[in-house]
Design a protein around this motif. Structure first.
Motif, PDB file in Angstrom:
ATOM      1  N   TYR A 149       8.167   5.272  -1.038  1.00  0.00           N
ATOM      2  CA  TYR A 149       7.555   5.464   0.276  1.00  0.00           C
ATOM      3  C   TYR A 149       7.556   6.916   0.744  1.00  0.00           C
ATOM      4  O   TYR A 149       7.247   7.172   1.907  1.00  0.00           O
ATOM      5  N   GLY A 150       7.895   7.852  -0.126  1.00  0.00           N
ATOM      6  CA  GLY A 150       7.856   9.254   0.261  1.00  0.00           C
ATOM      7  C   GLY A 150       9.195   9.790   0.717  1.00  0.00           C
ATOM      8  O   GLY A 150      10.184   9.068   0.817  1.00  0.00           O
TER       9      GLY A 150
ATOM     10  N   SER B 242      11.481   5.396   3.913  1.00  0.00           N
ATOM     11  CA  SER B 242      11.711   6.341   2.820  1.00  0.00           C
ATOM     12  C   SER B 242      12.934   6.018   1.967  1.00  0.00           C
ATOM     13  O   SER B 242      12.974   6.358   0.785  1.00  0.00           O
TER      14      SER B 242
ATOM     15  N   THR C 150       1.446  -2.694   1.736  1.00  0.00           N
ATOM     16  CA  THR C 150       0.192  -1.981   1.983  1.00  0.00           C
ATOM     17  C   THR C 150      -1.006  -2.891   2.224  1.00  0.00           C
ATOM     18  O   THR C 150      -2.123  -2.409   2.418  1.00  0.00           O
TER      19      THR C 150
ATOM     20  N   ALA D 133       4.240   9.455  -3.050  1.00  0.00           N
ATOM     21  CA  ALA D 133       4.692   8.140  -2.595  1.00  0.00           C
ATOM     22  C   ALA D 133       3.798   7.070  -3.209  1.00  0.00           C
ATOM     23  O   ALA D 133       2.583   7.063  -2.992  1.00  0.00           O
TER      24      ALA D 133
ATOM     25  N   ASP E 223       1.678   5.045  -0.732  1.00  0.00           N
ATOM     26  CA  ASP E 223       0.532   5.791  -0.203  1.00  0.00           C
ATOM     27  C   ASP E 223      -0.661   5.665  -1.149  1.00  0.00           C
ATOM     28  O   ASP E 223      -1.800   5.461  -0.729  1.00  0.00           O
TER      29      ASP E 223
ATOM     30  N   THR F  12      -5.569   4.032  -1.590  1.00  0.00           N
ATOM     31  CA  THR F  12      -6.782   4.574  -2.212  1.00  0.00           C
ATOM     32  C   THR F  12      -7.533   3.498  -2.969  1.00  0.00           C
ATOM     33  O   THR F  12      -8.766   3.503  -3.014  1.00  0.00           O
TER      34      THR F  12
END
Length: 393
Positions: A130-131, A137, A150, A203, A206, A210
């Motif tokens: 999660y970054g 995180s 997501t 991440a 994230d 896309t």
């Protein structure tokens, strides 16, 4: 690529502190393009992937697939000696790839700010779920969790509303390994132009957004958020479906465009179904009933003469034998063990013009085999990564 031509990443040294899939796949692609990858592993067993089954050459075949062409150095990073040896290598490195939770590398004395003091132009790539920041995180998660968080998993729900397990590790690969590789290459290009080193925060969650570009566009622009089984590519149209044949095989039917849809309906003898906008469910049921009247082989022969985006659903063992992929030499590259035995290597999206010759089987490293070469720079002999036996099978 001829042996006289240098690979695009020749001379780039990568220290790989990652395990399992996302980081190792990223560094595999870098290695295939010519980078020297030194895999830093735990002394007590190394990368967890080594313990998986089935086995090949004394290690898990999963490990062999993801780590060919790399070197292995076992270091206990919790001990001063292990950290000192890692720091000595950092001074000679271009790229560091790590996959720990946020803050772990800093506690080990190997965080970006600490390593930048030793190597100002270092490219430091961190791959996490999660970054490096945000409420999630430090939450433990795997690929299935990223898909759930997501919104991707919800779109796989069946008629009873039960989400289905994805059969590909999309988060690890599409959300982790691929973005990490792309950004490392961008960072190297930026550094070549005088931009210096940088920290990359990749991440995996994230990256999954896309893959849902169409759902995001529909939702943000029109408030039409995707529903399972209700949208263009999730089952909401008869033009994008999986249909069962008479012999209980399946056809993947995707004639989305009007021209393909018309030709498809003509081929199955149902041109009257062209207008599917008023009753898509009824049209889907009609098409399903027609597809059930023939075996898969019969449909396959028919659609071989009509190019309308229809094909048979193949098992993986069938797919790897398909003449198309054989003709493209997709499995021509091979991974070898230390005894010269080899098997087809994992295909990676690195164009052949950038890769080492396919006729050379490439070894995967035994745990800590590079320790004998450790002299501060760890001299890399490409012959040690390439199986010299011409008789591998």
């Amino acid at each position: 690529m001829s042996q006289a031509e240098p690979q695009p990443l020749a001379g780039i040294r990568v220290l790989d502190f990652s395990t399992l899939l996302p980081g190792p796949l990223c560094t595999l692609m870098l290695a295939e393009a010519g980078a020297e990858v030194i895999k830093i592993e735990r002394p007590d067993g190394g990368d967890t992937m080594r313990s998986y089954v089935p086995r090949f050459g004394g290690e898990a075949v999963n490990f062999a697939m993801l780590n060919r062409g790399k070197r292995s150095l076992a270091l206990d990073l919790c001990m001063p000696e292990g950290r000192a040896r890692a720091l000595a290598l950092v001074r000679t490195a271009d790229v560091v790839v790590e996959q720990f939770r946020p803050g772990v590398m800093e506690k080990l004395g190997l965080g970006y700010a600490q390593l930048r003091e030793l190597r100002p132009d270092l490219i430091y790539c961190s791959i996490t779920g999660y970054g490096q920041d945000g409420p999630l995180s430090r939450v433990a998660a795997h690929d299935l969790n990223f898909a759930a968080e997501t919104g991707l998993l919800a779109q796989t729900a069946d008629g009873d509303g039960h989400p289905q397990l994805p059969q590909a590790l999309i988060g690890d690969i599409a959300g982790g390994a691929y973005p990490a590789t792309i950004n490392i290459l961008l960072a190297l290009r930026r550094r070549d132009a005088g931009g210096g080193g940088c920290r990359l925060d990749i991440a995996m969650a994230d990256g999954l957004f896309t893959t849902m570009y169409w759902g995001l566009g529909n939702g943000f622009a029109a408030g039409q958020w995707p529903l399972p089984g209700g949208d263009l590519v999730t089952g909401g149209t008869p033009r994008y479906q999986i249909y069962r044949t008479r012999d209980d095989r399946f056809l993947a039917v995707a004639p989305l465009e009007d021209k393909f849809w018309k030709q498809f309906l003509d081929a199955i003898g149902a041109p009257e179904l062209f207008d599917d906008s008023r009753d898509p469910q009824g049209v889907r049921e009609r098409v399903a009933a027609i597809i059930r009247t023939r075996d898969a082989a019969g449909w396959e022969r028919l659609f071989a003469t009509v190019n309308v985006c229809v094909n048979r659903v193949r098992a993986l063992d069938e797919a790897v034998r398909h003449p198309h992929f054989a003709g493209r030499d997709l499995f021509a590259y091979r991974v070898a063990d230390e005894d010269g035995r080899s098997l087809p290597a994992l295909p990676v999206p690195v164009a052949g013009v950038f890769r080492r010759p396919a006729q050379q089987p490439v070894r995967f490293p035994k745990l800590n085999e590079a320790d004998a070469d450790m002299d501060g720079r760890l001299t890399f002999d490409t012959r040690s990564a390439t199986a010299l036996s011409a008789g591998g099978n």
